[in-house]
Structures are given as C-alpha cells and as structure tokens.
Design a protein around this motif. Structure first.
Motif, PDB file in Angstrom:
ATOM      1  N   ALA A 138       0.834  -1.211   0.000  1.00 27.49           N
ATOM      2  CA  ALA A 138       0.000   0.000   0.000  1.00 27.49           C
ATOM      3  C   ALA A 138       0.864   1.254   0.000  1.00 27.49           C
ATOM      4  N   VAL A 139       1.889   1.277   0.837  1.00 25.47           N
ATOM      5  CA  VAL A 139       2.772   2.442   0.922  1.00 25.47           C
ATOM      6  C   VAL A 139       3.543   2.641  -0.373  1.00 25.47           C
ATOM      7  N   ALA A 140       3.996   1.543  -0.985  1.00 26.22           N
ATOM      8  CA  ALA A 140       4.778   1.615  -2.228  1.00 26.22           C
ATOM      9  C   ALA A 140       3.901   1.754  -3.468  1.00 26.22           C
ATOM     10  N   LYS A 141       2.573   1.727  -3.289  1.00 27.22           N
ATOM     11  CA  LYS A 141       1.614   1.824  -4.406  1.00 27.22           C
ATOM     12  C   LYS A 141       1.903   0.769  -5.477  1.00 27.22           C
ATOM     13  N   VAL A 142       2.037  -0.469  -5.039  1.00 29.73           N
ATOM     14  CA  VAL A 142       2.343  -1.602  -5.905  1.00 29.73           C
ATOM     15  C   VAL A 142       1.105  -2.015  -6.695  1.00 29.73           C
ATOM     16  N   SER A 143       1.302  -2.366  -7.962  1.00 30.30           N
ATOM     17  CA  SER A 143       0.253  -2.976  -8.775  1.00 30.30           C
ATOM     18  C   SER A 143       0.722  -4.375  -9.143  1.00 30.30           C
ATOM     19  N   GLY A 144      -0.130  -5.364  -8.957  1.00 31.75           N
ATOM     20  CA  GLY A 144       0.256  -6.718  -9.309  1.00 31.75           C
ATOM     21  C   GLY A 144      -0.574  -7.757  -8.591  1.00 31.75           C
ATOM     22  N   LEU A 145      -0.050  -8.946  -8.556  1.00 29.92           N
ATOM     23  CA  LEU A 145      -0.728 -10.101  -7.988  1.00 29.92           C
ATOM     24  C   LEU A 145       0.108 -10.661  -6.849  1.00 29.92           C
ATOM     25  N   ILE A 146      -0.552 -10.959  -5.735  1.00 29.22           N
ATOM     26  CA  ILE A 146       0.111 -11.646  -4.622  1.00 29.22           C
ATOM     27  C   ILE A 146      -0.590 -12.987  -4.454  1.00 29.22           C
ATOM     28  N   ARG A 147       0.175 -14.057  -4.580  1.00 23.29           N
ATOM     29  CA  ARG A 147      -0.362 -15.398  -4.347  1.00 23.29           C
ATOM     30  C   ARG A 147       0.054 -15.821  -2.950  1.00 23.29           C
ATOM     31  N   VAL A 148      -0.897 -16.318  -2.193  1.00 21.76           N
ATOM     32  CA  VAL A 148      -0.650 -16.710  -0.810  1.00 21.76           C
ATOM     33  C   VAL A 148      -0.866 -18.216  -0.682  1.00 21.76           C
ATOM     34  N   HIS A 149       0.131 -18.888  -0.114  1.00 22.54           N
ATOM     35  CA  HIS A 149       0.033 -20.325   0.142  1.00 22.54           C
ATOM     36  C   HIS A 149       0.086 -20.521   1.644  1.00 22.54           C
ATOM     37  N   GLY A 150      -0.997 -21.027   2.208  1.00 15.93           N
ATOM     38  CA  GLY A 150      -1.057 -21.262   3.638  1.00 15.93           C
ATOM     39  C   GLY A 150      -0.813 -22.721   3.958  1.00 15.93           C
ATOM     40  N   PRO A 151      -1.087 -23.101   5.177  1.00 15.83           N
ATOM     41  CA  PRO A 151      -0.898 -24.505   5.563  1.00 15.83           C
ATOM     42  C   PRO A 151      -1.841 -25.424   4.778  1.00 15.83           C
ATOM     43  N   GLY A 152      -1.355 -26.602   4.483  1.00 12.35           N
ATOM     44  CA  GLY A 152      -2.168 -27.572   3.749  1.00 12.35           C
ATOM     45  C   GLY A 152      -2.459 -27.089   2.348  1.00 12.35           C
ATOM     46  N   SER A 153      -3.717 -27.158   1.962  1.00 13.07           N
ATOM     47  CA  SER A 153      -4.094 -26.767   0.609  1.00 13.07           C
ATOM     48  C   SER A 153      -4.679 -25.353   0.556  1.00 13.07           C
ATOM     49  N   ARG A 154      -4.537 -24.589   1.622  1.00 13.34           N
ATOM     50  CA  ARG A 154      -5.098 -23.231   1.655  1.00 13.34           C
ATOM     51  C   ARG A 154      -4.287 -22.305   0.753  1.00 13.34           C
ATOM     52  N   ARG A 155      -4.992 -21.647  -0.154  1.00 15.30           N
ATOM     53  CA  ARG A 155      -4.350 -20.753  -1.113  1.00 15.30           C
ATOM     54  C   ARG A 155      -5.262 -19.551  -1.346  1.00 15.30           C
ATOM     55  N   GLY A 156      -4.661 -18.475  -1.818  1.00 14.25           N
ATOM     56  CA  GLY A 156      -5.445 -17.289  -2.147  1.00 14.25           C
ATOM     57  C   GLY A 156      -4.655 -16.370  -3.051  1.00 14.25           C
ATOM     58  N   GLU A 157      -5.360 -15.419  -3.655  1.00 15.37           N
ATOM     59  CA  GLU A 157      -4.732 -14.425  -4.524  1.00 15.37           C
ATOM     60  C   GLU A 157      -5.303 -13.063  -4.192  1.00 15.37           C
ATOM     61  N   MET A 158      -4.440 -12.064  -4.241  1.00 18.42           N
ATOM     62  CA  MET A 158      -4.861 -10.681  -4.062  1.00 18.42           C
ATOM     63  C   MET A 158      -4.356  -9.891  -5.255  1.00 18.42           C
ATOM     64  N   PHE A 159      -5.224  -9.078  -5.818  1.00 14.61           N
ATOM     65  CA  PHE A 159      -4.861  -8.239  -6.939  1.00 14.61           C
ATOM     66  C   PHE A 159      -4.811  -6.805  -6.448  1.00 14.61           C
ATOM     67  N   LEU A 160      -3.682  -6.147  -6.710  1.00 17.00           N
ATOM     68  CA  LEU A 160      -3.456  -4.787  -6.238  1.00 17.00           C
ATOM     69  C   LEU A 160      -3.316  -3.838  -7.406  1.00 17.00           C
ATOM     70  N   ASP A 161      -3.874  -2.651  -7.244  1.00 14.10           N
ATOM     71  CA  ASP A 161      -3.693  -1.594  -8.229  1.00 14.10           C
ATOM     72  C   ASP A 161      -3.292  -0.345  -7.465  1.00 14.10           C
ATOM     73  N   GLN A 162      -2.042   0.044  -7.637  1.00 10.15           N
ATOM     74  CA  GLN A 162      -1.465   1.198  -6.954  1.00 10.15           C
ATOM     75  C   GLN A 162      -1.667   1.128  -5.450  1.00 10.15           C
ATOM     76  N   GLY A 163      -1.461  -0.054  -4.895  1.00  8.60           N
ATOM     77  CA  GLY A 163      -1.530  -0.260  -3.451  1.00  8.60           C
ATOM     78  C   GLY A 163      -2.887  -0.617  -2.914  1.00  8.60           C
ATOM     79  N   ALA A 164      -3.922  -0.470  -3.702  1.00 10.35           N
ATOM     80  CA  ALA A 164      -5.280  -0.796  -3.259  1.00 10.35           C
ATOM     81  C   ALA A 164      -5.623  -2.228  -3.675  1.00 10.35           C
ATOM     82  N   ILE A 165      -6.218  -2.974  -2.763  1.00 12.01           N
ATOM     83  CA  ILE A 165      -6.671  -4.330  -3.078  1.00 12.01           C
ATOM     84  C   ILE A 165      -7.940  -4.190  -3.918  1.00 12.01           C
TER      85      ILE A 165
END
Length: 167
Positions: A138-165
C-alpha cells in the motif's frame, strides 16, 4: 487486438510484422471470437476498441481478466480521454490511446503494458503476518498479484492496483 473495423486490424498487423517482428499480434473483428481465443491461449496484453457490436471493449476486458486477472489492457477509442479515464479509474494496467490510431502510440502501449508484467519482484517471502506485506504494498503503491500459500491446501490471490486491493 480487437476492433470491428478489419481495415484497422490489417493496417496494425501489417505494420507490426514489418516494424515489430517481436510482437505476435493476433487480430479479431468479433469480440466473442477474441474471448474464445483468450480462454484458449491468454495473451500478454489485450488491445480492444471500446465500441463494438456484441460484447463491448469493457465487457471483453472484464471477461478476459476472469481468465488472466492482471492482464494489461490498451483501450482504443474516439471518446474523450478525460471522461473515460475517470470511469476506468487511474489504473496503470489500462492505457488509453485515441483514434485514429498512430503506429508509434500503439507500439509504445504494447511495450509499456508488457513491461509492466515483467518488472518488479517475483519470488517467495516468508513473513510472520501477511498484513506486513499488504502494508508495504500500500505504501509503495504496488500494482500486481500476490499469491498466498497457507498450511495444507489453503491458497489465495490478491490483486493490487497502486496499493489498493481490487480483488
């Protein structure tokens, strides 16, 4: 590239072959055909006219981003850019170029859009809390995709545009 006017597509693909042989420009006059091709082989960038019969350029962009959420888009339009930019938001992943098209503007938009995909960091981070990463983005105003891998089969994706989800 999607445009209802075949002459524009013929001009653009011909110039790309001559001046930018590094660009494999697929062209479609029908947005539904373009969407089928996107689903089969997602492009690095989508170039679409705004006003088309059937699926509009915005509808095509939204459907294409269901396939590839971070897909950069170039919107070609005869509409006033200021009004359109407000409606589209100030996304760096959406570029506007006016009609009539100029080859250099089209070529530059392709280069800028594709470069946005390959720039920046890509890799794995191990953090105690994902909130630290989100705050940094958010501070760096990043645009892109963050893929999150949690324990087991837990997964998620966040899409950012200029720091905003955005998704």
């Amino acid at each position: 590239m999607v445009d209802a006017e075949a002459r524009i597509l013929n001009w653009a693909t011909g110039r790309m072959r001559q001046e930018r042989p590094d660009v494999d420009l697929r062209s479609f006059t029908d947005s539904a055909d373009a969407l089928r091709a996107i689903r089969e082989r997602p492009p690095q960038i989508l170039i679409t006219d705004l006003k088309m019969p059937g699926l509009s350029g915005l509808e095509l962009m939204m459907a294409a981003r269901e396939v590839r959420p971070a897909l950069p888009v170039v919107v070609t339009t005869e509409l006033p850019h200021a009004n359109l930019q407000v409606e589209l938001g100030h996304s760096r992943s959406i570029q506007l170029i006016g009609k009539p098209l100029e080859f250099q503007a089209l070529s530059d938009a392709i280069t800028t859009g594709v470069a946005g995909l390959s720039g920046g960091f890509s890799g794995a981070l191990h953090l105690p809390a994902i909130s630290d990463l989100i705050q940094l983005c958010a501070v760096a105003k990043v645009s892109g995709l963050i893929r999150v891998h949690g324990p087991g089969s837990r997964r998620g994706e966040m899409f950012l545009d200029q720091g905003a989800i955005v998704h």
